[in-house]
Enzyme design. Structure first.
Site, PDB file in Angstrom:
ATOM      1  N   LYS A  22      -0.255 -23.402 -19.937  1.00  0.00           N
ATOM      2  CA  LYS A  22      -1.135 -22.406 -19.882  1.00  0.00           C
ATOM      3  C   LYS A  22       0.004 -21.877 -18.385  1.00  0.00           C
ATOM      4  O   LYS A  22      -0.093 -20.753 -18.421  1.00  0.00           O
ATOM      5  CB  LYS A  22      -2.533 -22.736 -19.115  1.00  0.00           C
ATOM      6  CG  LYS A  22      -3.150 -21.875 -18.230  1.00  0.00           C
ATOM      7  CD  LYS A  22      -4.240 -22.261 -17.835  1.00  0.00           C
ATOM      8  CE  LYS A  22      -4.361 -23.106 -16.512  1.00  0.00           C
ATOM      9  NZ  LYS A  22      -3.248 -22.726 -14.819  1.00  0.00           N
ATOM     10  N   ASN A  23       0.722 -22.483 -17.858  1.00  0.00           N
ATOM     11  CA  ASN A  23       1.449 -22.561 -16.491  1.00  0.00           C
ATOM     12  C   ASN A  23       2.823 -21.854 -17.398  1.00  0.00           C
ATOM     13  O   ASN A  23       3.025 -22.158 -15.755  1.00  0.00           O
ATOM     14  CB  ASN A  23       1.314 -23.521 -15.882  1.00  0.00           C
ATOM     15  CG  ASN A  23       0.294 -23.346 -14.815  1.00  0.00           C
ATOM     16  OD1 ASN A  23      -1.178 -23.345 -15.331  1.00  0.00           O
ATOM     17  ND2 ASN A  23      -0.569 -25.305 -13.880  1.00  0.00           N
ATOM     18  N   CYS A 119     -11.078 -19.601  -4.635  1.00  0.00           N
ATOM     19  CA  CYS A 119     -10.984 -20.275  -5.480  1.00  0.00           C
ATOM     20  C   CYS A 119     -11.727 -21.526  -5.121  1.00  0.00           C
ATOM     21  O   CYS A 119     -12.192 -22.090  -4.368  1.00  0.00           O
ATOM     22  CB  CYS A 119      -9.537 -21.456  -5.631  1.00  0.00           C
ATOM     23  SG  CYS A 119      -9.263 -21.125  -7.301  1.00  0.00           S
ATOM     24  N   ARG A 124      -6.109 -20.864  -1.381  1.00  0.00           N
ATOM     25  CA  ARG A 124      -5.016 -20.346  -2.348  1.00  0.00           C
ATOM     26  C   ARG A 124      -4.334 -19.043  -1.997  1.00  0.00           C
ATOM     27  O   ARG A 124      -4.804 -17.744  -2.587  1.00  0.00           O
ATOM     28  CB  ARG A 124      -5.294 -20.377  -3.693  1.00  0.00           C
ATOM     29  CG  ARG A 124      -6.215 -22.020  -4.215  1.00  0.00           C
ATOM     30  CD  ARG A 124      -6.558 -21.537  -5.340  1.00  0.00           C
ATOM     31  NE  ARG A 124      -4.893 -22.229  -6.482  1.00  0.00           N
ATOM     32  CZ  ARG A 124      -4.784 -21.980  -7.657  1.00  0.00           C
ATOM     33  NH1 ARG A 124      -5.797 -22.034  -8.127  1.00  0.00           N
ATOM     34  NH2 ARG A 124      -4.071 -22.435  -8.142  1.00  0.00           N
ATOM     35  N   ASP A 313      -2.665 -31.594 -10.700  1.00  0.00           N
ATOM     36  CA  ASP A 313      -3.353 -30.904 -11.923  1.00  0.00           C
ATOM     37  C   ASP A 313      -3.991 -32.346 -12.870  1.00  0.00           C
ATOM     38  O   ASP A 313      -4.269 -32.257 -13.406  1.00  0.00           O
ATOM     39  CB  ASP A 313      -2.422 -30.062 -12.586  1.00  0.00           C
ATOM     40  CG  ASP A 313      -2.457 -27.779 -12.216  1.00  0.00           C
ATOM     41  OD1 ASP A 313      -2.110 -27.845 -12.952  1.00  0.00           O
ATOM     42  OD2 ASP A 313      -3.153 -28.748 -10.423  1.00  0.00           O
ATOM     43  N   ARG A 405     -10.970 -22.685 -19.720  1.00  0.00           N
ATOM     44  CA  ARG A 405      -9.453 -22.052 -19.226  1.00  0.00           C
ATOM     45  C   ARG A 405      -8.538 -21.739 -19.068  1.00  0.00           C
ATOM     46  O   ARG A 405      -7.165 -21.452 -19.505  1.00  0.00           O
ATOM     47  CB  ARG A 405      -9.682 -22.181 -17.413  1.00  0.00           C
ATOM     48  CG  ARG A 405     -10.456 -20.832 -16.915  1.00  0.00           C
ATOM     49  CD  ARG A 405     -10.765 -20.738 -15.448  1.00  0.00           C
ATOM     50  NE  ARG A 405      -9.293 -20.812 -14.937  1.00  0.00           N
ATOM     51  CZ  ARG A 405      -8.404 -21.173 -13.862  1.00  0.00           C
ATOM     52  NH1 ARG A 405      -9.262 -22.051 -13.759  1.00  0.00           N
ATOM     53  NH2 ARG A 405      -6.927 -21.376 -14.134  1.00  0.00           N
TER      54      ARG A 405
HETATM   55  C1  UD1 Z   1      -1.086 -20.698 -12.796  1.00  0.00           C
HETATM   56  C2  UD1 Z   1      -0.222 -21.665 -12.182  1.00  0.00           C
HETATM   57  O1  UD1 Z   1       1.193 -21.715 -12.257  1.00  0.00           O
HETATM   58  N1  UD1 Z   1      -0.739 -23.148 -11.895  1.00  0.00           N
HETATM   59  C3  UD1 Z   1      -0.362 -23.414 -11.016  1.00  0.00           C
HETATM   60  C4  UD1 Z   1      -0.222 -23.186  -9.478  1.00  0.00           C
HETATM   61  O2  UD1 Z   1      -0.880 -22.490  -8.450  1.00  0.00           O
HETATM   62  P1  UD1 Z   1      -0.225 -21.522  -7.753  1.00  0.00           P
HETATM   63  O3  UD1 Z   1       1.243 -21.223  -7.853  1.00  0.00           O
HETATM   64  O4  UD1 Z   1      -0.851 -20.647  -7.290  1.00  0.00           O
HETATM   65  O5  UD1 Z   1       0.034 -22.609  -6.632  1.00  0.00           O
HETATM   66  P2  UD1 Z   1       1.163 -23.171  -5.165  1.00  0.00           P
HETATM   67  O6  UD1 Z   1       1.740 -24.048  -5.553  1.00  0.00           O
HETATM   68  O7  UD1 Z   1       1.444 -22.218  -5.187  1.00  0.00           O
HETATM   69  O8  UD1 Z   1       0.102 -23.936  -4.102  1.00  0.00           O
HETATM   70  C5  UD1 Z   1       0.830 -24.935  -3.590  1.00  0.00           C
HETATM   71  C6  UD1 Z   1      -0.257 -24.919  -1.945  1.00  0.00           C
HETATM   72  O9  UD1 Z   1       1.020 -23.624  -0.795  1.00  0.00           O
HETATM   73  C7  UD1 Z   1      -0.279 -22.808  -0.145  1.00  0.00           C
HETATM   74  N2  UD1 Z   1       0.388 -21.411  -0.991  1.00  0.00           N
HETATM   75  C8  UD1 Z   1       1.195 -21.025  -1.983  1.00  0.00           C
HETATM   76  C9  UD1 Z   1       1.298 -19.382  -2.009  1.00  0.00           C
HETATM   77  C10 UD1 Z   1       0.774 -19.027  -1.033  1.00  0.00           C
HETATM   78  O10 UD1 Z   1       1.474 -17.834  -0.554  1.00  0.00           O
HETATM   79  N3  UD1 Z   1       0.468 -18.858   0.744  1.00  0.00           N
HETATM   80  C11 UD1 Z   1      -0.597 -20.462   0.542  1.00  0.00           C
HETATM   81  O11 UD1 Z   1      -0.694 -21.387   1.183  1.00  0.00           O
HETATM   82  C12 UD1 Z   1      -1.264 -22.517  -1.360  1.00  0.00           C
HETATM   83  O12 UD1 Z   1      -3.170 -22.511  -0.971  1.00  0.00           O
HETATM   84  C13 UD1 Z   1      -1.579 -24.721  -1.848  1.00  0.00           C
HETATM   85  O13 UD1 Z   1      -2.101 -25.747  -1.146  1.00  0.00           O
HETATM   86  O14 UD1 Z   1       0.688 -24.033  -8.925  1.00  0.00           O
HETATM   87  C14 UD1 Z   1      -1.014 -25.574  -8.288  1.00  0.00           C
HETATM   88  C15 UD1 Z   1       0.266 -26.335  -8.053  1.00  0.00           C
HETATM   89  O15 UD1 Z   1       1.419 -27.034  -8.929  1.00  0.00           O
HETATM   90  C16 UD1 Z   1      -0.912 -25.570  -9.899  1.00  0.00           C
HETATM   91  O16 UD1 Z   1      -1.704 -26.307  -9.216  1.00  0.00           O
HETATM   92  C17 UD1 Z   1      -1.712 -24.493 -10.291  1.00  0.00           C
HETATM   93  O17 UD1 Z   1      -1.949 -24.955 -11.975  1.00  0.00           O
HETATM   94  C1  PEP Z   2      -4.959 -24.813 -10.911  1.00  0.00           C
HETATM   95  C2  PEP Z   2      -4.990 -25.110 -12.067  1.00  0.00           C
HETATM   96  O1  PEP Z   2      -4.236 -23.222 -12.428  1.00  0.00           O
HETATM   97  P1  PEP Z   2      -5.059 -21.757 -12.100  1.00  0.00           P
HETATM   98  O2  PEP Z   2      -3.803 -22.286 -11.185  1.00  0.00           O
HETATM   99  O3  PEP Z   2      -4.498 -20.762 -12.610  1.00  0.00           O
HETATM  100  O4  PEP Z   2      -6.263 -21.827 -11.268  1.00  0.00           O
HETATM  101  C3  PEP Z   2      -4.400 -25.798 -12.990  1.00  0.00           C
HETATM  102  O5  PEP Z   2      -3.957 -25.930 -13.559  1.00  0.00           O
HETATM  103  O6  PEP Z   2      -5.231 -26.496 -12.999  1.00  0.00           O
END
Ligand code: UD1
Ligand code: PEP
Length: 426
Positions: A22-23, A119, A124, A313, A405
């Site tokens: 998915k990711n 979320c 996030r 995850d 999802r």
């Molecule tokens: C679609 C996808 O790939 N989803 C993955 C992606 O989510 P996603 O990319 O949303 O998660 P991030 O790696 O960005 O988040 C890591 C941490 O950084 C924080 N943060 C992130 C961006 C930002 O602009 N500001 C901020 O504060 C987030 O709140 C979180 O606490 O990586 C996560 C962490 O491995 C996984 O759980 C998700 O499955």
């Molecule tokens: C948090 C997850 O996905 P998403 O970032 O798409 O919500 C996940 O795949 O566990």
């Protein structure tokens, strides 16, 4: 709303095919927005989030169709894209919609993307995505719930920059990497995410003509080019789906081969399962997992960290193993601030868990008793399914739209392995 009805106590045997990640699929669908040429993706999983992303990009004017003869193959054509927007109605159901921002801004010079909104697992925010694009010269206004991005007057391209995000962000790295591919000059992403899905995306972008080095490390270097061309790409196997099934077999007992699984993408989880006493070995084209059942195995302490550490995850799924394994264990969730909502549902099944801030303290119990439980987020849903596989009697998991999802009909794959599980519409 659909439910899953599970009758516990069945060991799992046989083999299953792990789907595309998915990711990886989600950012790679967005990468197709970077070119006017056709892009073909193979091994695209049949997930709700993928359907949502296809709806989102079709809404922009992109043609995107699954091949009738091969449903895992998607052909995309963004040559006719005429509406570089991602509306709230679609973005609110899938946070990964933010991945459209970088490609749209880089190719068209402007984009309007809804803020993702709340979320279950945490706030996030997307401030790092915005900070990085601003460093590349974007003019960004956030108002009325939308990110309005454009280029300064007189500029037709983003400018390369050295960007260090405040924390490692997976989609932040992906968004900025995609934007940098069409920027003028060199971009260096410090503190970049190292996940296999980031690497897979970079490999796809390189096939499209991008100049990228260092993917898979914390320092990614991109030399911008004026345009990208089409490509064919095979989506990497889903290490989280595979890890979920590793935990399911570890907990329920059995002997299963996960075809197409990449053990080299799951070191942290496999190491913990082996420490527990689970057999995990590479076999031709996949990974074999064998277990006597969690009751005969040792619970494991772990903390989630960025890749290659233990993935957040996989936290909920491994906890479902720990709650019925022997002894005490401690789980520490360091990535998201609210990723323990499965705990109260596991407690309804009889689990002994105490949460104190980022830490969950678990004492393994000899048995769980089936009950009706409610899914609250994607991986929490998987955790409850695993617990239902080992609980005495019947467990009903409600609100499994969360599960859909990120898992392609999980019940069918489990039933083929011998689980007593069915999808019901109450
Ligand atoms: C679609 C996808 O790939 N989803 C993955 C992606 O989510 P996603 O990319 O949303 O998660 P991030 O790696 O960005 O988040 C890591 C941490 O950084 C924080 N943060 C992130 C961006 C930002 O602009 N500001 C901020 O504060 C987030 O709140 C979180 O606490 O990586 C996560 C962490 O491995 C996984 O759980 C998700 O499955
Ligand atoms: C948090 C997850 O996905 P998403 O970032 O798409 O919500 C996940 O795949 O566990």
């Amino acid at each position: 709303m659909d439910q899953l009805r599970i009758r516990g106590g069945h060991r799992l045997h046989g083999d299953l095919m792990v789907s595309g990640a998915k990711n990886a699929a989600l950012p790679e669908l967005c990468a197709a927005l970077l070119t006017a040429d056709a892009v073909t993706l193979h091994n695209v999983p049949a997930l709700q989030d993928v359907s949502t992303m296809l709806k989102l990009i079709r809404n922009m004017g992109v043609t995107a169709e699954r091949d009738p003869a091969d449903s895992d193959k998607v052909v995309l054509h963004a040559g006719g894209l005429d509406k570089p927007e991602a509306p709230y109605e679609l973005v609110k159901t899938m946070r990964a919609s933010i991945l459209a921002l970088g490609p749209l801004l880089a190719r068209f010079g402007h984009a309007r993307v809804s803020l993702p909104g709340g979320c279950a697992i945490g706030s996030r925010p997307v401030d790092q995505h915005i900070k990085g694009l601003q460093a590349m010269g974007a003019v960004i206004v956030v108002e009325h719930g939308y990110i309005e991005a454009s280029l300064p007057t007189g500029r037709t391209r983003l400018q390369g920059a050295r960007i260090s995000t405040d924390m490692v962000t997976v989609t932040g790295t992906e968004n900025l990497m995609m934007a940098a591919c069409l920027a003028e000059g060199e971009t260096v992403l410090e503190n970049a995410a190292q996940e296999p899905e980031v690497v897979d995306l970079a490999e796809m972008l390189i096939k499209m003509g991008a100049h990228i080095e260092g993917h898979g490390t914390h320092h990614i270097r991109i030399q911008g080019v004026e345009r990208l061309h089409g490509c064919e790409h095979h989506v990497v196997a889903d290490r989280i789906e595979a890890g979920t099934f590793l935990c399911a077999v570890a907990a329920a007992g059995g002997d299963v081969v996960l075809k197409a699984a990449r053990a080299d993408h799951m070191d942290a989880v496999i190491d913990k399962l082996r420490d527990a006493g689970v057999t995990v070995e590479c076999v031709d084209g996949g990974v074999r997992v064998a277990s006597p059942g969690a009751g005969a195995l040792k619970a494991q302490t772990f903390r989630t960290t960025e890749y290659p550490g233990f993935p957040t995850d996989m936290q909920a799924q491994f906890m479902a193993f720990n709650v019925v394994a022997q002894g005490a264990s401690k789980v520490t969730e360091t990535i998201f601030e609210n990723r323990y909502m499965h705990v109260q549902e596991l407690q309804r099944l009889g689990a002994d868990i105490q949460v104190e801030g980022k830490v969950a303290l678990i004492n393994g119990v000899p048995r769980l008793s089936g009950a009706t439980v409610m899914a609250t987020d994607l991986r929490a849903s998987a955790s409850l399914v695993i617990a239902g596989l080992v609980a005495d009697g019947e467990t009903t998991v409600d609100r499994i739209y969360h599960l859909d999802r990120g898992y392609d009909r999980m019940e069918n794959k489990l039933r083929a392995l011998g689980a007593d599980i069915e999808r019901v519409k109450p």
